[in-house]
Design a protein around this motif. Structure first.
Motif, mmCIF file in Angstrom:
data_model
loop_
_atom_site.group_PDB
_atom_site.id
_atom_site.type_symbol
_atom_site.label_atom_id
_atom_site.label_comp_id
_atom_site.label_asym_id
_atom_site.label_seq_id
_atom_site.Cartn_x
_atom_site.Cartn_y
_atom_site.Cartn_z
ATOM 1 N N CYS A 21 0.843 -1.137 0.147
ATOM 2 C CA CYS A 21 0.153 -0.045 -0.009
ATOM 3 C C CYS A 21 0.859 1.152 0.050
ATOM 4 C CB CYS A 21 -1.016 0.023 1.036
ATOM 5 S SG CYS A 21 -0.194 0.220 2.845
ATOM 6 N N THR A 73 -3.866 1.282 8.282
ATOM 7 C CA THR A 73 -4.150 2.983 8.092
ATOM 8 C C THR A 73 -4.681 3.695 9.026
ATOM 9 O OG1 THR A 73 -6.306 1.887 6.822
ATOM 10 C CG2 THR A 73 -4.675 2.228 5.484
ATOM 11 N N GLU A 76 -8.546 8.761 10.541
ATOM 12 C CA GLU A 76 -9.121 9.953 10.999
ATOM 13 C C GLU A 76 -9.690 10.659 10.066
ATOM 14 O OE1 GLU A 76 -9.967 11.225 13.944
ATOM 15 O OE2 GLU A 76 -9.763 13.420 13.267
ATOM 16 N N ARG A 81 -13.246 19.267 7.561
ATOM 17 C CA ARG A 81 -12.091 19.111 8.276
ATOM 18 C C ARG A 81 -11.179 20.551 7.990
ATOM 19 N NH1 ARG A 81 -8.233 13.922 8.322
ATOM 20 N NH2 ARG A 81 -6.723 14.809 9.788
ATOM 21 N N CYS A 111 -10.762 9.140 0.913
ATOM 22 C CA CYS A 111 -12.010 9.891 1.733
ATOM 23 C C CYS A 111 -12.232 9.430 2.873
ATOM 24 C CB CYS A 111 -12.980 9.618 0.816
ATOM 25 S SG CYS A 111 -13.812 7.815 0.499
ATOM 26 N N SER A 112 -11.595 7.948 3.466
ATOM 27 C CA SER A 112 -11.989 7.517 4.649
ATOM 28 C C SER A 112 -13.318 7.129 4.816
ATOM 29 C CB SER A 112 -11.500 8.177 5.872
ATOM 30 O OG SER A 112 -11.268 7.569 7.062
ATOM 31 N N ASP A 146 -11.021 5.173 -1.497
ATOM 32 C CA ASP A 146 -9.998 4.710 -0.435
ATOM 33 C C ASP A 146 -9.586 3.419 -0.685
ATOM 34 O OD1 ASP A 146 -9.462 6.123 2.361
ATOM 35 O OD2 ASP A 146 -8.948 4.102 2.640
ATOM 36 N N ILE A 147 -8.430 3.010 -0.155
ATOM 37 C CA ILE A 147 -7.748 1.510 -0.347
ATOM 38 C C ILE A 147 -8.726 0.599 0.557
ATOM 39 C CG2 ILE A 147 -5.986 2.106 1.626
ATOM 40 C CD1 ILE A 147 -4.093 0.306 0.017
ATOM 41 N N VAL A 151 -13.657 1.129 5.486
ATOM 42 C CA VAL A 151 -13.915 2.598 5.750
ATOM 43 C C VAL A 151 -14.934 2.777 4.434
ATOM 44 C CG1 VAL A 151 -12.035 3.536 7.233
ATOM 45 C CG2 VAL A 151 -11.943 3.358 4.853
ATOM 46 N N VAL A 201 -9.633 2.377 -4.321
ATOM 47 C CA VAL A 201 -8.225 2.694 -5.351
ATOM 48 C C VAL A 201 -7.243 2.762 -4.343
ATOM 49 C CG1 VAL A 201 -7.253 4.683 -6.405
ATOM 50 C CG2 VAL A 201 -9.633 4.255 -6.786
ATOM 51 N N ASN A 202 -6.033 1.986 -4.876
ATOM 52 C CA ASN A 202 -4.801 1.954 -3.913
ATOM 53 C C ASN A 202 -3.871 2.917 -4.871
ATOM 54 O OD1 ASN A 202 -2.416 1.362 -2.887
ATOM 55 N ND2 ASN A 202 -2.582 -0.734 -3.227
ATOM 56 N N PHE A 203 -3.461 4.007 -4.302
ATOM 57 C CA PHE A 203 -2.472 4.912 -4.812
ATOM 58 C C PHE A 203 -1.004 4.291 -5.453
ATOM 59 C CE2 PHE A 203 -4.404 8.045 -1.767
ATOM 60 C CZ PHE A 203 -5.302 8.545 -2.755
ATOM 61 N N ARG A 220 -6.166 15.083 0.486
ATOM 62 C CA ARG A 220 -5.967 15.637 1.691
ATOM 63 C C ARG A 220 -5.411 14.674 2.912
ATOM 64 N NH1 ARG A 220 -9.249 19.746 4.303
ATOM 65 N NH2 ARG A 220 -10.928 17.864 4.453
ATOM 66 N N TYR A 225 1.593 9.921 4.522
ATOM 67 C CA TYR A 225 2.099 8.252 4.836
ATOM 68 C C TYR A 225 3.155 7.774 3.748
ATOM 69 C CZ TYR A 225 -1.911 9.435 7.762
ATOM 70 O OH TYR A 225 -2.595 9.811 8.656
ATOM 71 N N PHE A 226 3.397 8.464 2.854
ATOM 72 C CA PHE A 226 4.163 7.917 1.769
ATOM 73 C C PHE A 226 5.580 8.430 1.535
ATOM 74 C CE2 PHE A 226 -0.314 7.831 -0.453
ATOM 75 C CZ PHE A 226 -0.428 6.579 0.221
HETATM 76 C C1 LIG Z 1 -6.119 10.118 7.544
HETATM 77 S S1 LIG Z 1 -7.361 9.664 6.351
HETATM 78 C C2 LIG Z 1 -7.732 11.155 5.449
HETATM 79 C C3 LIG Z 1 -9.269 11.368 5.081
HETATM 80 C C4 LIG Z 1 -9.840 12.724 4.616
HETATM 81 N N1 LIG Z 1 -8.829 12.715 3.333
HETATM 82 C C5 LIG Z 1 -9.470 13.896 5.489
HETATM 83 O O1 LIG Z 1 -8.547 14.579 5.234
HETATM 84 O O2 LIG Z 1 -10.246 13.902 6.631
HETATM 85 C C6 LIG Z 1 -6.268 8.871 5.160
HETATM 86 C C7 LIG Z 1 -6.759 7.923 4.328
HETATM 87 O O3 LIG Z 1 -5.885 7.444 3.234
HETATM 88 C C8 LIG Z 1 -6.222 6.044 3.104
HETATM 89 N N2 LIG Z 1 -5.091 5.634 2.416
HETATM 90 C C9 LIG Z 1 -3.896 5.089 2.967
HETATM 91 N N3 LIG Z 1 -2.758 4.429 2.089
HETATM 92 C C10 LIG Z 1 -3.609 4.579 0.842
HETATM 93 C C11 LIG Z 1 -3.284 3.992 -0.363
HETATM 94 N N4 LIG Z 1 -2.298 3.354 -0.770
HETATM 95 N N5 LIG Z 1 -4.239 4.154 -1.425
HETATM 96 C C12 LIG Z 1 -5.328 4.819 -1.181
HETATM 97 N N6 LIG Z 1 -5.897 5.309 0.316
HETATM 98 C C13 LIG Z 1 -4.956 5.228 1.173
HETATM 99 C C14 LIG Z 1 -6.444 5.533 4.296
HETATM 100 O O4 LIG Z 1 -7.284 4.290 4.316
HETATM 101 C C15 LIG Z 1 -7.285 6.564 5.141
HETATM 102 O O5 LIG Z 1 -8.583 6.372 5.082
#
Ligand SMILES: C[S@@+](CC[C@H](N)C(=O)[O-])C[C@H]1O[C@@H](n2cnc3c(N)ncnc32)[C@H](O)[C@@H]1O
Length: 278
Positions: A21, A73, A76, A81, A111-112, A146-147, A151, A201-203, A220, A225-226
């Motif tokens: 991921c 993951t 939050e 927000r 989008c969580s 989201d991945i 969620v 979708v997995n980035f 956002r 995380y990357f």
């Molecule tokens: C902190 S939340 C952000 C939610 C929203 N965008 C906000 O700002 O309130 C981060 C989200 O990124 C998703 N995420 C993490 N790695 C990902 C990946 N490789 N591909 C797609 N989504 C991913 C997580 O599952 C999580 O729901």
């Protein structure tokens, strides 16, 4: 269960997570990883991280990987927000995007649990009503991705607890866009939800061919995380599917410094928005 993950096991576990991921983990966050993984490991009957790391090297299945991603993951989120990006939408961006168009495509990427796409839909609904009849005929679709299937299912249900709606929604929006259920939860009204499509979708390995061109991308609180290479790859892909006059908005604590990209920033109120250099 052991109360520490050795550096060797941590390298295997974090390497595996990064591979599936893209999430990049440092050993100085070892306690956090342990905290996030411990119930999954207990549920699956692992009594040590070394047995778990050996398992990762040999036996993984897609469904196990999904559970691992769900555990790792950070999901939050809250309605509206940071607020200022939504002020930028209603004050400036929507007017520009809706002018002379019949259809707008928006992507809420990462989008969580759904608060972000629903907040965007509320802002648009208010904007269209305030400007009626000028933009009454403009259609819009929000792709919310989201991945993490857990969620996404939560987001798609559109049902939130009293605590969740208390984070970011005033009484007026709650009454306008939600129906209170007998169990005390609140359900988003279907006239708003019908604009949103939820997709996994997995980035890390996303196929941008499946997407339309977007006028607005909200990415956002995800890039943090990357690692740099994956961030650059994601930003390049985002660039390819954003219209020339479109907007990219990232999280308040994020930036594009040190990444290769073709964006310039534009400040709208308290929001840094990114526009393609054309
Ligand atoms: C902190 S939340 C952000 C939610 C929203 N965008 C906000 O700002 O309130 C981060 C989200 O990124 C998703 N995420 C993490 N790695 C990902 C990946 N490789 N591909 C797609 N989504 C991913 C997580 O599952 C999580 O729901």
């Amino acid at each position: 269960m052991e109360d520490i993950i050795t550096k060797t096991d941590f390298k295997i576990i974090s390497g595996f997570i990064k591979k599936i991921c893209g999430i990049s983990l440092d050993y100085n966050k070892e306690y956090l990883i342990r905290h996030r993984l411990c119930s999954l490991l207990e549920k699956k009957g692992f009594d040590s991280y070394s047995r778990f790391s050996k398992f990762l090297e040999t036996n993984c299945t897609t469904s196990f990987n999904e559970e691992l991603i769900s555990s790792i993951t950070v999901n939050e989120s809250m309605f509206f927000r940071d607020m200022h990006p939504f002020d930028a939408l209603s004050g400036t961006i929507l007017k520009e995007l809706f002018r002379d168009r019949k259809k707008i495509n928006i992507w809420s990427a990462g989008c969580s649990t759904g608060q972000e796409p629903y907040s965007i839909a509320m802002v648009i609904d208010i904007f269209v009503k305030e400007n009626s009849p000028e933009f009454d005929d403009v259609k819009y679709t929000i792709i919310a991705s989201d991945i993490d299937p857990k969620v996404l299912a939560y987001a798609e249900s559109g049902i939130y607890s009293k605590f969740e709606v208390s984070r970011g929604l005033d009484d007026e929006k709650l009454a306008q866009y939600f129906t209170k259920q007998n169990n005390g939860y609140y359900k988003i009204k279907s006239f708003l939800k019908e604009h949103i499509k939820f997709v996994k979708v997995n980035f890390k390995d996303m196929d941008i061919e499946i997407f339309p061109m977007f006028h607005l991308i909200m990415l956002r609180n995800v890039l943090i995380y990357f690692c740099g290479d994956l961030k650059t790859k994601i930003i390049k892909q985002v660039e390819n599917i954003l219209h020339e006059d479109g907007y990219l908005i990232i999280g308040s604590s994020e930036n594009l410094y040190s990444l290769q990209h073709n964006f310039k920033y534009e400040i709208i109120g308290n929001t840094y928005s990114f526009r393609k250099i054309v």
